[in-house]
Design a protein around this motif. Structure first.
Motif, mmCIF file in Angstrom:
data_model
loop_
_atom_site.group_PDB
_atom_site.id
_atom_site.type_symbol
_atom_site.label_atom_id
_atom_site.label_comp_id
_atom_site.label_asym_id
_atom_site.label_seq_id
_atom_site.Cartn_x
_atom_site.Cartn_y
_atom_site.Cartn_z
ATOM 1 N N LYS A 147 -3.693 -30.991 8.425
ATOM 2 C CA LYS A 147 -2.903 -29.825 8.806
ATOM 3 C C LYS A 147 -2.424 -29.966 10.241
ATOM 4 N N GLN A 148 -1.406 -29.206 10.533
ATOM 5 C CA GLN A 148 -0.855 -29.257 11.886
ATOM 6 C C GLN A 148 -1.939 -28.880 12.901
ATOM 7 N N ASN A 149 -1.923 -29.571 14.027
ATOM 8 C CA ASN A 149 -2.896 -29.249 15.058
ATOM 9 C C ASN A 149 -2.661 -27.865 15.624
ATOM 10 N N ALA A 150 -3.715 -27.187 15.895
ATOM 11 C CA ALA A 150 -3.634 -25.879 16.546
ATOM 12 C C ALA A 150 -3.751 -26.103 18.039
ATOM 13 N N ILE A 151 -2.625 -26.096 18.711
ATOM 14 C CA ILE A 151 -2.629 -26.460 20.121
ATOM 15 C C ILE A 151 -2.579 -25.249 21.032
ATOM 16 N N THR A 152 -1.686 -24.363 20.751
ATOM 17 C CA THR A 152 -1.601 -23.157 21.594
ATOM 18 C C THR A 152 -2.817 -22.267 21.351
ATOM 19 N N ALA A 153 -3.045 -21.400 22.302
ATOM 20 C CA ALA A 153 -4.175 -20.479 22.170
ATOM 21 C C ALA A 153 -4.021 -19.619 20.925
ATOM 22 N N PRO A 184 -21.418 -18.638 1.323
ATOM 23 C CA PRO A 184 -20.841 -19.906 0.857
ATOM 24 C C PRO A 184 -21.233 -21.058 1.773
ATOM 25 N N ALA A 185 -21.183 -22.263 1.264
ATOM 26 C CA ALA A 185 -21.463 -23.457 2.065
ATOM 27 C C ALA A 185 -20.307 -23.708 3.026
ATOM 28 N N VAL A 186 -20.606 -24.324 4.119
ATOM 29 C CA VAL A 186 -19.581 -24.628 5.117
ATOM 30 C C VAL A 186 -18.486 -25.475 4.492
ATOM 31 N N ALA A 187 -18.890 -26.399 3.663
ATOM 32 C CA ALA A 187 -17.910 -27.271 3.010
ATOM 33 C C ALA A 187 -16.915 -26.444 2.201
ATOM 34 N N ASP A 188 -17.386 -25.405 1.565
ATOM 35 C CA ASP A 188 -16.511 -24.585 0.746
ATOM 36 C C ASP A 188 -15.544 -23.771 1.611
ATOM 37 N N LYS A 210 -14.434 -30.276 6.938
ATOM 38 C CA LYS A 210 -15.712 -29.659 7.279
ATOM 39 C C LYS A 210 -15.971 -29.715 8.784
ATOM 40 N N GLY A 211 -15.738 -30.880 9.350
ATOM 41 C CA GLY A 211 -15.988 -31.037 10.774
ATOM 42 C C GLY A 211 -15.166 -30.092 11.631
ATOM 43 N N THR A 212 -14.013 -29.734 11.148
ATOM 44 C CA THR A 212 -13.139 -28.849 11.918
ATOM 45 C C THR A 212 -13.763 -27.469 12.092
ATOM 46 N N VAL A 213 -14.492 -27.056 11.093
ATOM 47 C CA VAL A 213 -15.175 -25.760 11.208
ATOM 48 C C VAL A 213 -16.020 -25.733 12.471
ATOM 49 N N TYR A 214 -16.655 -26.869 12.751
ATOM 50 C CA TYR A 214 -17.578 -26.915 13.880
ATOM 51 C C TYR A 214 -16.865 -27.014 15.225
ATOM 52 N N ARG A 215 -15.556 -27.120 15.204
ATOM 53 C CA ARG A 215 -14.819 -26.986 16.468
ATOM 54 C C ARG A 215 -14.643 -25.515 16.820
ATOM 55 N N TYR A 216 -14.780 -24.666 15.842
ATOM 56 C CA TYR A 216 -14.518 -23.241 16.062
ATOM 57 C C TYR A 216 -15.777 -22.393 16.020
ATOM 58 N N PHE A 217 -16.808 -22.926 15.403
ATOM 59 C CA PHE A 217 -18.067 -22.180 15.328
ATOM 60 C C PHE A 217 -19.214 -23.145 15.564
#
Lengths: 213, 213, 213, 213
Positions: free
Chosen positions: A2-8, A33-37, A46-53
């Motif tokens: 997916k497109q990178n989320a660059i702006t705030a 639900p599981a993080v993967a889901d 999945k790893g992207t989730v951990y950039r936000y939480f």
DNA sequence: GATGAATGAGAGTTCATTCAT
DNA sequence: AATGAATGAACTCTCATTCAT
């Protein structure tokens, strides 16, 4: 990818996307639900989730915070428009409050999990911070309430709200049944045993507010 | 290998032993212990647990049932000795009720888990049966209460008890913090935010009972 | 499901099976295999591995211990049959020692990993215990050696063995190349740069033992 | 965003910055730092690291190369000033050599990792090139040494140095314990088992050089 | 009836690397 | 040239439950 989320804003949006997925899945499954889901539902990895939480639990704590924020900000104006005296205010309050609760279908289920599951895996600091914010919000709301009702001090108004909150949480847990079990109840014709959350909460709030003054 | 439990009493005893171990460990750890640990604590093998309980959740549901049985049987005589009228009865009731709760240190923690964790893995029938029993017990107790207080019909007495129960459960969850977090609270000097369960429950019951009549 | 290992021997055998699989895979891949792969190779389930070993690292520590036990028990008789004096003993010792090392193809690679990888994830106590055992074994062997060579005190014999051990480990790491790289060396005709482990160790031990007395 | 490094010098500098950060963090943590941490320490972004190095392993290989370059260039003058004959040269050499090693606190830890970790993810060509350089450097140094000591041919001088190098690496790994474990050793009073690197290396070099001639 | 060995799905998290901006 | 968001494979370990003995 997916497109990178660059702006705030894009980042805020992405975070919100994860939360929305988490919320949707939680409602759907009636379980965490599981993080993967969550990731899959969002269309990200999945790893992207951990950039936000920082952890899975934080996701649901954030969901809970969202719910509370919404609830409290809706409660604030509502509270200043109640009829006098306090004993007359309970019923209209209960109706509008129930309405708000229906709009946050995750609030009470998450709250029930908070004290049972989330709190086990959440860093102590964060759990504490969350509970503190909640307490503060209740106090703020209590101050507003006290300003409208001369019979209430700020402290006692906060207390009344705390009790109302406890009643909500407690009655939810008493009256709530998993969807599958509800079906069973209807088939077996045991409806009479099943208490209705809205009815009970209204009645309980009325009594509580009436007796409080 | 412990001796086989052949007689009915021996089996009942063995079941009770498992429950006692489960209870002890649950108190100790403030979390559901593993089946292996319960077995070890009892001095029997893991597989043996499953000869007496169908699942781990059933063990704790049985514990909860024990707690409720004890509570309700203690509540029954208590309820008939309250002073008249209802509004005067709340405070003495609250005190004795709190006493009883302290004697069942597993009741409220387990109840908090019931709706969040246990109910996930419990056969629907059993969950339902449990909730039904609870409702029946509340009704029975309500009938007793109504017999003592002319201002209460049996139905409204049940309702009052339901609300009191909800208040108990809700306030427990609001005010309870994991032991580790409590330490943190004291270190940070944030005591003022921390509500006391007993104080709040007493106040809430007073208001609730007073406003109910 | 494989047959349960109930007797003590069956359990020992099962443990040995896991170790054998771990060893085979380690040799095959020249890298630590995943626990899942070890289990699969043994024909048992992943969880079963954890009935026999507390962690992945323990498996390879156990492998190393096996290798050392084998080496030391083979070294003991060998050491008493060396020609006098010490300077003449080095060469025959080196030859037999190299033979033994060839029979333990995992010893040196695992040892190289011990100080780099395993030691990071091993409980400190266990790492320490292992190193202590090793030191003790060297001392015991040193005592035997001193008994045969009048020019050696037990302390200096231990030291000589420590140095020989260090030389082995160091030369292994200097001279060893991954199999894939060895192919490259031969293709490029750079053989002259490549030192041979056996040759160098023999020469080094000769010098070391000769100069030690 | 830091200014772009456009000139060749600026690029060299930037590369050096990354290396310096990597070195600092490696010493600090006694383990390979994450690429993200190296970037952060340098004040640049993670992606930028990959404009200067093809992989994480290359960073540490470069560090090792730096260390070796430093060591060898310091060793060269040192070697020509040793007293005659060779057996008398070992002790003064050992002392100065140990001094140099202390000034390169990353050399030996990295070397231990080279054969266990780094070599797994390094392109074969580069690993080979590195080892070749090292061999060449040893040969060059061996030639110098042979020029000073008439009893040594260039080939045997190289070999002596190879053995000395192996001894260094091997003894380092035998005697080194993670800091945390060292604490444990002291608490348990097991000091007697703990060998000292400097003492052992000195003794081992003396024997090795004495016996070599 | 008791045992406890075996199971194996399941989950959360890390991090080197890529690549769109 | 620099960025840093996104990736996703990889990995270990837990534990409720089963079932052969």
């Amino acid at each position: 990818m997916k497109q990178n989320a660059i702006t705030a804003e894009a980042k805020t949006q992405r975070r919100a996307d994860f939360l929305a997925s988490a919320r949707r899945l939680f409602i759907q499954r009636q379980a965490l639900p599981a993080v993967a889901d969550i990731a899959q539902d969002t269309g990200l990895a999945k790893g992207t989730v951990y950039r936000y939480f920082q952890s899975k639990e934080q996701i649901f704590l954030a969901l809970l915070a969202e719910d509370f924020t919404g609830l409290f900000s809706a409660l604030e104006p509502l509270i200043t428009q109640l009829p006098q005296p306090l004993s007359e205010a309970a019923e209209p309050f209960a109706q509008r409050y129930l309405n708000l609760l229906q709009q946050s279908p995750t609030l009470l289920p998450l709250l029930a999990l908070l004290n049972a599951v989330l709190e086990q895996n959440l860093p102590q600091q964060q759990l504490l911070a969350f509970k503190q914010q909640l307490a503060n919000a209740l106090d703020t709301l209590g101050a507003r309430l006290a300003a409208c009702f001369s019979e209430l001090s700020p402290a006692s108004a906060s207390q009344l709200l705390l009790h109302s909150y406890a009643l909500t949480l407690g009655l939810y847990q008493c009256t709530h049944l998993p969807t599958a079990v509800q079906t069973l109840v209807q088939q077996a014709g045991m409806m009479q045993l099943q208490r209705d959350f809205a009815t009970e909460l209204t009645a309980a709030l009325k009594a509580s507010w009436r007796g409080f003054s």
